[in-house]
Design an enzyme around this catalytic site. Structure first.
Site, PDB file in Angstrom:
ATOM      1  N   ASP A  95       0.761  -1.302   0.237  1.00  0.00           N
ATOM      2  CA  ASP A  95      -0.104   0.092   0.031  1.00  0.00           C
ATOM      3  C   ASP A  95       0.871   1.368   0.004  1.00  0.00           C
ATOM      4  OD1 ASP A  95       1.092  -0.302   2.427  1.00  0.00           O
ATOM      5  OD2 ASP A  95      -0.870  -0.258   3.553  1.00  0.00           O
ATOM      6  N   HIS A  96       2.085   1.252   0.592  1.00  0.00           N
ATOM      7  CA  HIS A  96       2.722   2.445   0.625  1.00  0.00           C
ATOM      8  C   HIS A  96       3.696   2.951  -0.506  1.00  0.00           C
ATOM      9  CE1 HIS A  96       1.772   1.876   5.019  1.00  0.00           C
ATOM     10  NE2 HIS A  96       2.504   3.012   5.379  1.00  0.00           N
ATOM     11  N   ASP A 160       3.264  -1.003  11.535  1.00  0.00           N
ATOM     12  CA  ASP A 160       2.954   0.151  11.219  1.00  0.00           C
ATOM     13  C   ASP A 160       2.245   0.897  12.502  1.00  0.00           C
ATOM     14  OD1 ASP A 160       2.192   1.805   8.407  1.00  0.00           O
ATOM     15  OD2 ASP A 160       0.844   2.203  10.149  1.00  0.00           O
ATOM     16  N   ARG A 448      -1.765  12.505  10.206  1.00  0.00           N
ATOM     17  CA  ARG A 448      -0.619  13.160  10.608  1.00  0.00           C
ATOM     18  C   ARG A 448      -0.410  14.275   9.638  1.00  0.00           C
ATOM     19  NH1 ARG A 448       2.889   7.824  11.518  1.00  0.00           N
ATOM     20  NH2 ARG A 448       2.207   7.574  13.867  1.00  0.00           N
ATOM     21  N   SER A 643       5.902   7.447  13.179  1.00  0.00           N
ATOM     22  CA  SER A 643       6.101   5.901  12.360  1.00  0.00           C
ATOM     23  C   SER A 643       6.672   4.804  13.291  1.00  0.00           C
ATOM     24  CB  SER A 643       6.742   6.242  11.089  1.00  0.00           C
ATOM     25  OG  SER A 643       7.196   4.743  10.599  1.00  0.00           O
ATOM     26  N   ARG A 645       8.775   2.762  11.619  1.00  0.00           N
ATOM     27  CA  ARG A 645       9.763   2.372  10.693  1.00  0.00           C
ATOM     28  C   ARG A 645      11.162   2.292  11.464  1.00  0.00           C
ATOM     29  NH1 ARG A 645       8.878   8.290   8.272  1.00  0.00           N
ATOM     30  NH2 ARG A 645       7.217   7.528   8.066  1.00  0.00           N
TER      31      ARG A 645
HETATM   32  C1  MIC Z   1       3.137   6.513   8.616  1.00  0.00           C
HETATM   33  O1  MIC Z   1       1.923   6.756   8.457  1.00  0.00           O
HETATM   34  O2  MIC Z   1       3.904   7.189   8.985  1.00  0.00           O
HETATM   35  C2  MIC Z   1       3.556   5.180   7.921  1.00  0.00           C
HETATM   36  C3  MIC Z   1       4.153   5.510   6.701  1.00  0.00           C
HETATM   37  O3  MIC Z   1       2.550   4.268   7.652  1.00  0.00           O
HETATM   38  C4  MIC Z   1       4.457   4.582   9.024  1.00  0.00           C
HETATM   39  C5  MIC Z   1       5.128   3.382   8.542  1.00  0.00           C
HETATM   40  C6  MIC Z   1       6.325   3.480   7.774  1.00  0.00           C
HETATM   41  O4  MIC Z   1       7.142   4.500   7.674  1.00  0.00           O
HETATM   42  O5  MIC Z   1       6.605   2.847   6.787  1.00  0.00           O
HETATM   43  C7  MIC Z   1       3.779   4.462  10.305  1.00  0.00           C
HETATM   44  O6  MIC Z   1       2.837   4.914  10.627  1.00  0.00           O
HETATM   45  O7  MIC Z   1       4.252   3.482  10.931  1.00  0.00           O
HETATM   46 FE1  SF4 Z   2      -0.680   4.556   4.830  1.00  0.00          FE
HETATM   47 FE2  SF4 Z   2       0.223   5.408   7.276  1.00  0.00          FE
HETATM   48 FE3  SF4 Z   2      -0.979   7.164   5.852  1.00  0.00          FE
HETATM   49 FE4  SF4 Z   2      -2.279   5.101   7.183  1.00  0.00          FE
HETATM   50  S1  SF4 Z   2      -1.301   6.849   8.136  1.00  0.00           S
HETATM   51  S2  SF4 Z   2      -2.546   5.785   4.884  1.00  0.00           S
HETATM   52  S3  SF4 Z   2      -0.667   3.465   6.773  1.00  0.00           S
HETATM   53  S4  SF4 Z   2       0.762   6.315   5.248  1.00  0.00           S
END
Ligand code: MIC
Ligand code: SF4
Length: 755
Positions: A95-96, A160, A448, A643, A645
């Site tokens: 998805d990312h 995630d 976010r 995140s 990550r």
């Molecule tokens: C996000 O919303 O910041 C992400 C991208 O989904 C991250 C995961 C990532 O950095 O791959 C998260 O929320 O953990």
């Molecule tokens: Fe994707 Fe993270 Fe955004 Fe949700 S908050 S849509 S998991 S990047």
């Protein structure tokens, strides 16, 4: 794709006895959270009771979910663990990595092309190790999990931070780094400090413009981005039962923004309806049979202050829609105060783009409510003022809302439907702008809104609200407009006002889908080959990190003293860098490039103590590494917020940073550091942050006697010869100290599996 009914039966078969035993042992009625946690203790841990916020506890989660951007590192680690198959049901979701540019179909086929190597890797690793694979276009991990795998009373971990979304269906679902997922998939216990509990009592019933999103926007305002750290938030009260399962999911999802370990709602008729609506009647029947254990005890909810560490009460009758932002999700404005805030703070009033959807807000209910506003653009002859994008959360929702005509409604007002993916939410957005230096505003229904997150532009002021509020702002094009009370001039010159949004919780004709996008793994994966091209720029097999040298660590340089907010987006930026998530050395070139240097207020410009010159953070650190010199990173409050990550911990580890010393950490990031064998330390006296000067060198003292609960010392050698010795705290338990000594948790697993 079938959910694992046997696993659910097993969980329910021990639920009653574990709850009973825990009630007896603690001598108290139990919250829902405690019931689920006690049910998921490992056999070895089940004999004890635990002190919240103090004891580390071993859990045995029921399942693991991973998204493509974090699964690569999780699975590269799992491949080293030496197991033939995953020990618990696990899934990967693509998805990312899909960039939003033109629209769903074109963007998806471009992504499949550009990310072929990574998708092939993930598909083959999944096939080999017994992991379910959700193809690109199938949807966003949290939505797909809610629709297919979440179940009341279960426990899941996911790579995630928004994994808690499944709390909407009564599951304890926790975001973790890939190394934690690797442990659980390898059949090892998963360790978590027994969380504190925050109770949120919801009374009354929402109406009109107010939606579930506003509950969490309000809670974020109360608790702030670090107020939920170390805690699980449990929602209850008659107001909770009036919310749809997907609305509850939205609240739990965005609980990540207050740093909560997770959030949860009890099982009720709305959960049951959602399970049945998503073709999981068997689970609903099983849950009904144990339903007294799928909610907190009545005594707890009658006197919550006796059983929760903190209680918040929100009256849904009077809750206003909120808009949060800019730059942080906890700056909460009730809509009646928002226009004034925009004016007083000089934020750009003109709205350029509104974006709805994402894992937070793309349920059938969300789409229908937003569409009921979009529809009024046409019926009231209003010209849409801003750009508008819609990201459906899953193919199931997308197919169904298209069938029911809602996507057509959005397109009718000029909206662009993007692929079922994260897209703009994580900076996968080729936003076209005539002048990137112009201060500008966007509003999203995401979770976010850190600086640069959506479009990489520091001048973008991003606000967060419900999809229906976003849609209304898109039509009005002006952030000082109040959709609840103000009128607009339409194309005929008449004054018109919006009618309140109306939504439908579950599709009357049921959900439908042609191809949900699931691929089951091979029954016998032993013959499947996982290919990683040694010349690849996107994938790199991991080399084990080296073990601790056995002495105090001396002569460390200061890589950067980060000032203010330093989220995982600052430490390891997403957007264009997502493509290197499977290649540790390449992604390390983004290390801390977003952090602001305390000494010059600039990003990615730090002093190289070897040359005296200023240069980019990663290059400077590579110089130190080449010279065999270690370094430390200093930071402020809630360092590593955001995140899951683990790249944000692995990059410094890979490049030779030895310790991260901050005022406080966000939970997932702190664990990620420990897992990778890094030292994550906090100032015993936060004021000592001010003692750190640019040319200092550091010794970390006390490591030969590294003991749980015993602080370490840092000796700061200032340039003129003066020294300061400060005390630094840590939260390492005995096991985590072993990780540090071994150079990372994976080194221990690998050794165990080799036996
Ligand atoms: C996000 O919303 O910041 C992400 C991208 O989904 C991250 C995961 C990532 O950095 O791959 C998260 O929320 O953990
Ligand atoms: Fe994707 Fe993270 Fe955004 Fe949700 S908050 S849509 S998991 S990047």
């Amino acid at each position: 794709m079938a959910f694992d009914l046997d696993m659910i039966k097993q969980v329910y078969s021990r639920l009653g006895s574990r709850v009973e035993a825990a009630r007896k042992a603690t001598g108290k009625p139990l919250t829902l959270t405690e019931k689920i946690l006690y049910t998921h203790l490992t056999e070895g841990a089940a004999q004890h009771t635990y002190t919240r916020g103090v004891d580390y506890v071993d859990f045995a989660p029921d399942r693991v979910a991973m998204q493509d951007a974090t699964a690569q590192m999780a699975l590269l680690q799992f491949m080293q663990a030496g197991r033939p198959k995953v020990a618990v049901p696990s899934t990967v979701h693509c998805d990312h990595l899909i960039q939003a540019k033109i629209g769903a179909d074109t963007d998806l086929s471009t992504a499949k092309d550009q990310n072929k190597e990574v998708y092939d890797f993930l598909a083959s690793v999944s096939d080999k190790y017994g992991i379910g694979f959700w193809k690109p276009g199938a949807g966003i991990i949290h939505q797909v999990v809610l629709e297919n795998y979440a179940f009341p009373g279960g426990m899941m971990i996911g790579t995630d931070s928004h994994t808690p979304n499944a709390g909407g269906l009564g599951m304890v679902a926790i975001g973790v780094g890939g190394a934690d997922a690797c442990d659980v998939m390898a059949g090892l216990p998963w360790e978590l400090k027994f969380p504190k509990l925050i109770g949120v009592k919801l009374t009354g019933k929402m109406s009109g413009w107010t939606s579930a999103k506003d509950v969490i926007l309000k809670v974020a305002g109360i608790l702030t981005v670090k107020g939920g750290t170390g805690a699980i938030v449990e929602y209850f009260g008659d107001g909770a039962q009036s919310l749809s399962a997907t609305g509850k999911g939205t609240i739990c999802n965005m609980g990540a923004e207050i740093g909560a370990t997770t959030s949860i709602f009890g099982y009720d008729t709305k959960s049951e309806a959602y399970l049945r609506g998503t073709e999981r009647a068997e689970i609903a029947d099983l849950a009904n049979a144990v339903k007294e254990h799928l909610t907190g005890d009545a005594e707890v909810y009658a006197n919550p202050e006796l059983y929760f560490d903190q209680v918040i009460e929100i009256d849904l009758d009077t809750l206003e829609p909120h808009v949060n932002g800019p730059f942080t999700p906890d700056l909460a404005w009730p809509i009646s105060k928002f226009a004034q805030a925009v004016k007083e703070n000089g934020w750009p009033t003109k709205l350029e783009v509104g974006l709805i959807g994402s894992c937070t807000n793309s349920s059938y209910e969300d789409i229908t409510r937003a569409a009921s506003i979009a529809h009024q653009a046409v019926t009231k002859n209003l010209k849409t003022a801003a750009e508008f994008t819609i990201t459906p959360g899953s193919e199931l929702v997308r197919y169904t809302v298209e069938r029911d005509g809602y996507l057509g409604t959005f397109e009718g007002m000029g909206g662009v439907v993007l692929a079922n993916a994260c897209g703009p939410c994580i900076g996968q957005w080729a936003r076209h702008t005539d002048d990137p230096t112009r201060k500008n505003s966007i509003i999203t229904s995401f979770n976010r809104n850190f600086a640069k997150r959506q479009d990489g532009n520091p001048n973008t002021h991003a606000f967060v609200a419900s999809p229906e509020i976003v849609t209304a702002f898109v039509i009005a094009g002006d952030l000082t407009f109040n959709p609840l009370t103000d009128s607009m001039t339409n194309e005929k010159g008449e004054q018109v006002k919006f009618d309140e949004p109306m939504g439908i919780e579950l599709p009357v004709k049921g959900f439908a889908v042609e191809d949900a996008g699931y691929q089951a793994p091979a029954l016998d994966g032993s013959k499947v080959e996982v290919k990683v091209d040694p010349k690849s720029s996107r994938l790199q097999l991991l080399d084990p990190f080296t073990a601790w040298e056995g002495t105090d660590i001396k002569g460390l340089k200061l890589l950067i003293k980060a000032k203010g907010k330093c989220t995982t987006d600052h430490i390891s930026m997403a957007g264009p860098w997502l493509k290197f998530r499977g290649h540790l050395d390449n992604i390390s070139n983004n290390m801390l490039i977003g952090a602001i240097n305390y000494f010059n207020d600039k990003a990615d410009t730090v002093k190289n103590e070897l040359t005296g010159e200023y240069g980019p953070v990663p290059a400077t650190q590579r110089d130190y590494k080449a010279a065999g010199i270690g370094s430390i990173v200093v930071g402020d409050e809630n360092y590593g917020e955001g995140s899951s990550r683990e790249h944000a911990a692995m990059e410094p580890r890979h490049l030779g940073v030895r310790a991260i010393l901050v005022k406080s950490f966000a939970r997932i990031h702190e664990t990620n550091l420990k897992k990778q064998g890094m030292l994550g330390l906090t100032f015993a006296n936060p004021e000592d942050y001010n003692k750190i000067l640019e040319d200092d060198t550091f010794d970390i003292v006390g490591l030969t006697d590294f003991t749980p609960g015993k602080p370490l010392q840092v000796v700061i050698h200032h340039k003129g010869g003066l020294t300061d010795t400060i005390t630094v705290n840590h939260t390492y338990n005995a096991q985590q100290i072993e990780w540090f000594k071994a150079g990372g948790a994976l080194n221990i697993i690998r050794a165990q599996m080799a036996k």
